[in-house]
Each structure stands twice: as C-alpha cells, then as structure tokens.
Design an enzyme around this catalytic site. Sequence first.
Site, mmCIF file in Angstrom:
data_model
loop_
_atom_site.group_PDB
_atom_site.id
_atom_site.type_symbol
_atom_site.label_atom_id
_atom_site.label_comp_id
_atom_site.label_asym_id
_atom_site.label_seq_id
_atom_site.Cartn_x
_atom_site.Cartn_y
_atom_site.Cartn_z
ATOM 1 N N SER A 1 -6.836 0.106 -0.156
ATOM 2 C CA SER A 1 -5.739 0.839 0.475
ATOM 3 C C SER A 1 -6.039 1.051 1.962
ATOM 4 O O SER A 1 -5.214 0.757 2.838
ATOM 5 C CB SER A 1 -5.562 2.182 -0.244
ATOM 6 O OG SER A 1 -4.820 3.084 0.529
ATOM 7 N N ASP B 1 0.841 -1.201 0.000
ATOM 8 C CA ASP B 1 0.000 0.000 0.000
ATOM 9 C C ASP B 1 0.877 1.253 0.000
ATOM 10 O O ASP B 1 0.567 2.231 -0.678
ATOM 11 C CB ASP B 1 -0.951 0.023 1.196
ATOM 12 C CG ASP B 1 -1.756 1.314 1.216
ATOM 13 O OD1 ASP B 1 -2.412 1.601 0.197
ATOM 14 O OD2 ASP B 1 -1.704 2.060 2.202
HETATM 15 N N1 URA Z 1 -6.761 7.033 2.280
HETATM 16 C C1 URA Z 1 -6.014 5.920 2.070
HETATM 17 O O1 URA Z 1 -5.382 5.402 2.972
HETATM 18 N N2 URA Z 1 -5.985 5.417 0.832
HETATM 19 C C2 URA Z 1 -6.665 5.952 -0.191
HETATM 20 O O2 URA Z 1 -6.599 5.426 -1.270
HETATM 21 C C3 URA Z 1 -7.438 7.108 0.032
HETATM 22 C C4 URA Z 1 -7.472 7.628 1.292
#
Ligand code: URA
Length: 434
Positions: free
Chosen positions: A183, A161
């Site tokens: 994410s 991520d």
């Molecule tokens: N916050 C996150 O952690 N990921 C995203 O894609 C958007 C907001």
Amino acid sequence: MRAVDIIIKKRDHQELTDAEIEWFIQGYTKGEIPDYQVSAWAMAVLLNGMNERETTSLTMAMATSGELLDLSGVVPYAVDKHSTGGVGDKTTLVVAPLVASCGLAVGKMSGRGLGFSGGTLDKLESIPGYRAELSTEEFLDQLAKIGIVVSGQSKDLAPADGKLYALRDVTGTVQSIPLIASSIMSKKIAAGAQAIVLDVKVGYGAFMQNLEDAQYLARLMVEIARQTGRKAVAYLSDMNQPLGNAVGNAIELKEAIQTLQMKGPEDFLEHCLEIASRMLLLGKIVPTQEEAQKMAMDHLEKGKAWEKFVEWISTQGGDVRTIQDPNLLPLAKKEIKIFAPRSGFIHQIHAKKVGLAAMFLGAGRQKKGDPIDFGVGVLVHKKVGDQVQGNELIFTIYAGENSDIDPVKALLFDALIIKDNPAEKYPLFYGVIE
Ligand code: URA
C-alpha cells in the site's frame, strides 16, 4: 482466471504468480471483482502472508493500476516521506511545508484514517475547502508552482490502493505486513518519488507491535524501493504512546500549526526535525544531516515553514482564515476532563486505547465511507515518565453533543498506568534501516 481460485490458493498457503496478482488487482480496480471477494482475499493474505516476490508484484500491480507520474521534468529530485500509521501522527503537516520551505519539493500522496490510526487527509479536510482530490494535471501544476502538494489516491493515481485501503479499514485486514508494504510503496512509486523516508511505527499504537516485525516491514519496503530503482531509508519510531499531545483531526491540525510556530510539544518537534533533515539530506539540499537539522530549525524559527504551510493550504483551496486563527477550526462542544486517579509516575499511556477512544468519539470510521467528525478528539497532557500528583489533568476529551462518553472514559482510564516507582521515558527512535 477466476477470483475464487485465487482466494482459495492464498487460503491454502500457496504462492500467487505475478500474472494472478496483476489480474486480480486489475479486476478490482475496474469493478469486476466485488468487495466481498477482495475482503476474503485480503483476510487470506493477512493470515497466510506473502513472500517478497509476491509483495513486490502486488506493489507494482497497485502502482500501475493508474498513471505513474514522472516528476523529472517538474522538480530536480523528488523526495517523499510516509508513515506506517500511528496515533497522534501529524508529522506530514509539519515536515512537508518545512522541507518545501528549504527548497526541496514535496509531491505527496497521503491516506485517510485506518483503524484506530489517524490519516493525514482527514486532518487536512478539517480545513473547510481543502481539496484532497486533485487531477494529475493539478497535482503537477501545484508542485511546479509552489513546491508542495498533498493529495489522496485519485482515479488516476494508485486507484487500487485507494479502494483496498478503505476496504481493509473495515474488514480487520489492516495489520498485514505485505498489505501495508505494498500500500505504502505503490503510492510512493505512482507519485514519482525517487527517494523516500519511511517512518515505521512500533508499539501499542502501531500496526507493528514488536521491533522484529517493524524491522521486517522496514527492510521489505527498503528492498522494494531498491528493486524499483528508488532509494529508501526507514526509521523505526516509537508508537507506544501518542506522538505529541493531540489525537483527532482538527485538534491535531491545530497542534501542527503550533509546531510550525515553534509552540508545539517537544517530542513532536524533535521527531519532525529528524524526518525533515533526513529528507533534506536525501534530496541533496545539504551535505550532512547536522547541517540539515540546522537549516530546518532555522526555517521554523524564521517562520518560513509556516509561510509555506499557508501558501500550500490556500493554493489547495483551504480557507486560510481557519489556520491563521485555529479557533475557527471545528471543535466539539462537550469538554470532559480526566484527572490522575493517584499520585506517582506514568508508566503507560497506551496509544491504541487512546486512538480507539478518539475513533469512538467519531474521529475515525467504523465502516467504509462513514463520515467523520473533525471536531472530536483527545488531548493527552502528560508523557510516560512524567511524575504526577493525584487529580492532575491527564486527558481532555472533546465530544459531540450526543456522544456516549462512558466507553471513551473507560478506554482512557484503561490506557493509563501510574505507579509509585519512576518510569523510563520512551526513546523517539529505535534505529534506522538504510
Ligand atoms: N499507510 C498506508 O498508506 N497504507 C497502509 O496500509 C498502512 C499505512
């Protein structure tokens, strides 16, 4: 398998198998699949979507790209919060120490600015010395010792991520429901949350522009939580205008400090109390949300949340003098004031345009890895619904010595709509999905 075949499959609207998703994410994490192929894949996902099964599979592939923390030996029950991203959204800076001061431990993995939206880690790093990158051992130690820790993705926790988030930021692939859901949920799962309060933003300054998309994203994340044995509650909250007044990094931190000292903007305080009290309820600290609200307010008023904030920042390496005297925080030298061009009622302060203005000043990144300027930003002095006189102060811009101010001013003038007839105030929340 070949990365190019997986890109083509998604380009051609086909479903990816769990094995393909897992292989692709693992390859990216190990550096075997380059950024340019992952960019193409992310764009295909943005354009053609993913179903719920693919999204859950992507979430788990990213969560398991590093370690999965088990917090059960560290805290009795791990509750976390996460926002889908907005403009002026500094909620974590207040809510995390607030609930920690009430006895609910918060071990949180946050993100950096994404597109026009700000990121908690960038705001925290405007404190000299603050260490956003912690090893797993450090993360767990701090959580056990003081009941609060906020870090970024590391090579240990959800590293996929971390990489994908930075890549999406600069390839126009942020606004994708499956990419946002995976994410957020991969970070929450990796960091060991058992219950999560999700703050799904909707409006001009959010990635979700309409209530339907926001509801879909909220339901998807609540469902991913359920399927992975966690509990999630999602708030749908307004992001048509910035939250609070400050948009930037250090100036948002300063506003969070003021809020912890009961001197912050009303809308932001109310927003924080709602999210904090829901966390306290989920964490079973109190039996009703009413009692949770009372407890949170009491801890703010008695300075306990502020004390916890100071303890957190100093434990994580931040220079405490700069939060005790926020005048020591970075602040850009050039100050430009923008006044109302006419009298009337404010109908619009377009959050995305204000967010872009702050980004152009240097508060966000134009490309991956760009440094950011902690001291720049925009203070918004009014809210939609307010009545103003011509020449009343609406925005203060804080700009670096060599900034090109004209496009920033143009964006802010464009963000503002004043009309003769009264305008309705925006609600803070549009609903809750459990
Ligand atoms: N916050 C996150 O952690 N990921 C995203 O894609 C958007 C907001």
